[in-house]
Design a protein around this motif. Structure first.
Motif, mmCIF file in Angstrom:
data_model
loop_
_atom_site.group_PDB
_atom_site.id
_atom_site.type_symbol
_atom_site.label_atom_id
_atom_site.label_comp_id
_atom_site.label_asym_id
_atom_site.label_seq_id
_atom_site.Cartn_x
_atom_site.Cartn_y
_atom_site.Cartn_z
ATOM 1 N N SER A 199 0.820 -1.206 0.000
ATOM 2 C CA SER A 199 0.000 0.000 0.000
ATOM 3 C C SER A 199 0.853 1.255 0.000
ATOM 4 O O SER A 199 0.469 2.274 -0.543
ATOM 5 N N HIS A 200 2.038 1.205 0.635
ATOM 6 C CA HIS A 200 2.942 2.356 0.657
ATOM 7 C C HIS A 200 4.293 2.003 0.042
ATOM 8 O O HIS A 200 5.305 2.625 0.363
ATOM 9 N N GLY A 201 4.302 0.981 -0.814
ATOM 10 C CA GLY A 201 5.528 0.586 -1.484
ATOM 11 C C GLY A 201 6.433 -0.312 -0.666
ATOM 12 O O GLY A 201 7.534 -0.639 -1.090
ATOM 13 N N LEU A 202 5.979 -0.723 0.519
ATOM 14 C CA LEU A 202 6.767 -1.586 1.397
ATOM 15 C C LEU A 202 5.972 -2.836 1.749
ATOM 16 O O LEU A 202 4.739 -2.843 1.707
ATOM 17 N N LEU A 203 6.687 -3.901 2.099
ATOM 18 C CA LEU A 203 6.028 -5.098 2.594
ATOM 19 C C LEU A 203 5.512 -4.847 4.008
ATOM 20 O O LEU A 203 6.016 -4.001 4.736
ATOM 21 N N GLU A 204 4.502 -5.604 4.392
ATOM 22 C CA GLU A 204 3.860 -5.376 5.681
ATOM 23 C C GLU A 204 4.740 -5.850 6.841
ATOM 24 O O GLU A 204 5.505 -6.815 6.711
ATOM 25 N N ALA A 233 6.547 3.472 14.967
ATOM 26 C CA ALA A 233 7.955 3.520 14.555
ATOM 27 C C ALA A 233 8.521 2.118 14.396
ATOM 28 O O ALA A 233 9.282 1.836 13.453
ATOM 29 N N TRP A 234 8.169 1.209 15.301
ATOM 30 C CA TRP A 234 8.642 -0.179 15.227
ATOM 31 C C TRP A 234 8.109 -0.850 13.963
ATOM 32 O O TRP A 234 8.849 -1.528 13.244
ATOM 33 N N ARG A 235 6.831 -0.657 13.704
ATOM 34 C CA ARG A 235 6.237 -1.271 12.515
ATOM 35 C C ARG A 235 6.868 -0.738 11.240
ATOM 36 O O ARG A 235 7.123 -1.492 10.299
ATOM 37 N N ARG A 236 7.119 0.535 11.206
ATOM 38 C CA ARG A 236 7.744 1.135 10.030
ATOM 39 C C ARG A 236 9.148 0.564 9.823
ATOM 40 O O ARG A 236 9.519 0.193 8.700
ATOM 41 N N ALA A 237 9.911 0.466 10.901
ATOM 42 C CA ALA A 237 11.264 -0.080 10.803
ATOM 43 C C ALA A 237 11.242 -1.527 10.341
ATOM 44 O O ALA A 237 12.083 -1.949 9.533
ATOM 45 N N GLN A 238 10.296 -2.303 10.857
ATOM 46 C CA GLN A 238 10.171 -3.694 10.451
ATOM 47 C C GLN A 238 9.824 -3.801 8.967
ATOM 48 O O GLN A 238 10.382 -4.631 8.241
ATOM 49 N N SER A 239 8.891 -2.987 8.496
ATOM 50 C CA SER A 239 8.510 -2.992 7.082
ATOM 51 C C SER A 239 9.699 -2.671 6.194
ATOM 52 O O SER A 239 9.917 -3.317 5.161
ATOM 53 N N GLU A 240 10.471 -1.685 6.601
ATOM 54 C CA GLU A 240 11.627 -1.298 5.804
ATOM 55 C C GLU A 240 12.675 -2.409 5.763
ATOM 56 O O GLU A 240 13.233 -2.705 4.701
ATOM 57 N N GLU A 241 12.937 -3.025 6.910
ATOM 58 C CA GLU A 241 13.951 -4.080 6.951
ATOM 59 C C GLU A 241 13.515 -5.309 6.151
ATOM 60 O O GLU A 241 14.310 -5.899 5.410
ATOM 61 N N ILE A 242 12.269 -5.696 6.296
ATOM 62 C CA ILE A 242 11.757 -6.860 5.558
ATOM 63 C C ILE A 242 11.793 -6.602 4.060
ATOM 64 O O ILE A 242 12.187 -7.468 3.256
ATOM 65 N N THR A 243 11.399 -5.397 3.649
ATOM 66 C CA THR A 243 11.414 -5.055 2.228
ATOM 67 C C THR A 243 12.841 -5.032 1.697
ATOM 68 O O THR A 243 13.122 -5.541 0.606
#
Length: 262
Positions: A199-204, A233-243
């Motif tokens: 939805s925002h270009g990243l994996l969930e 912030a945690w969810r965003r960081a996780q999405s970025e790392e997974i992607t």
């Protein structure tokens, strides 16, 4: 025999439609196997939404448009080769039939052919389809469809991946599922579609629920803190790392988009 004579037993799309609000988003499927639908689309939330008239499904059976005594729909490839090809003079009339009562503007009513050589299906494409009034999907079989049909009707070719299926029916159901879940009211909680993968270009980010501990594994403490800022912030960081680790192609596109926005 005339085309009208060959399809006299086929009901008009208007007759095929179940009772539902006139504005409901509708998928029309041209297929040799109409019995394959609704399939999984008739279950759970998508099935309930269809029953409620939030979206509709019409199947156009390709067989009645077939030629001759045996209603043949295919022939051998021009130039030789293995397999069979769906005939233009069969598929064309079926598409004309499917077009009855639909807008000519392809932004309002896309016409799609499921093909491994098509553009990769994406969340953005699903959002575009959901923004239309409906769509027509041609499901191929055998070695595909005569190229002249695709050219004549300016059909958009769409692929769900770099692999080959025996037909387009399963692929069509995937496209429809990804599209109709974006329609208002189908999922019930529209916010859920705004937070999921792509939805925002990243994996969930990872998801957790009760129990708080299972098999010696605990839910991350931050999710139990009740601090919404830290959780986000945690969810965003996780999405970025997974992607970044799983889909470097998406990560590169995300970084490029970020730089463009700066």
């Amino acid at each position: 025999m005339s085309i009208a004579g060959r399809v006299s037993t086929l009901r008009r799309p208007r007759d095929l439609m179940e009772e539902r609000p006139p504005a409901a988003w509708t998928a029309r499927i041209v297929t040799l196997f109409p019995e394959a639908f609704p399939g999984i689309l008739g279950l759970s939330l998508t099935g309930k939404a269809r029953d409620q008239g939030l979206w509709g499904l019409d199947t156009i059976d390709l067989r009645p448009f077939g030629l001759g005594k045996h209603k043949n729909v295919d022939d051998t490839p021009a130039g030789g080769g293995a397999g069979m090809v769906l005939r233009a003079d069969v598929v064309g009339p079926a598409l004309d039939h499917a077009a009855l009562g639909t807008p000519e503007d392809r932004t309002r009513w896309p016409v799609v052919y499921m093909s491994p050589r098509g553009k990769p299906f994406t969340q953005a494409m699903a959002q575009r389809f959901a923004g239309a009034e409906g769509m027509t999907i041609l499901c191929g079989r055998f070695e595909g469809v005569d190229e002249r049909v695709l050219d004549h009707y300016a059909i958009e070719e769409v692929s769900i991946g770099d692999f080959v299926l025996t037909g387009g029916e399963l692929a069509a159901q995937i496209v429809i599922d990804a599209t109709i879940r974006l329609l208002p009211g189908v999922l019930g909680n529209q916010a859920s579609t705004e937070e999921e993968s792509f939805s925002h270009g990243l994996l969930e980010h990872p998801q957790y629920t009760r129990p708080a501990e299972w098999q010696g594994r605990a839910i991350p403490e931050v999710l139990m803190s009740g601090h919404h800022g830290r959780i986000e912030a945690w969810r965003r960081a996780q999405s970025e790392e997974i992607t970044r680790t799983r889909r470097p192609d998406l990560w590169d596109a995300h970084i490029a988009k970020q730089k463009k926005g700066d």
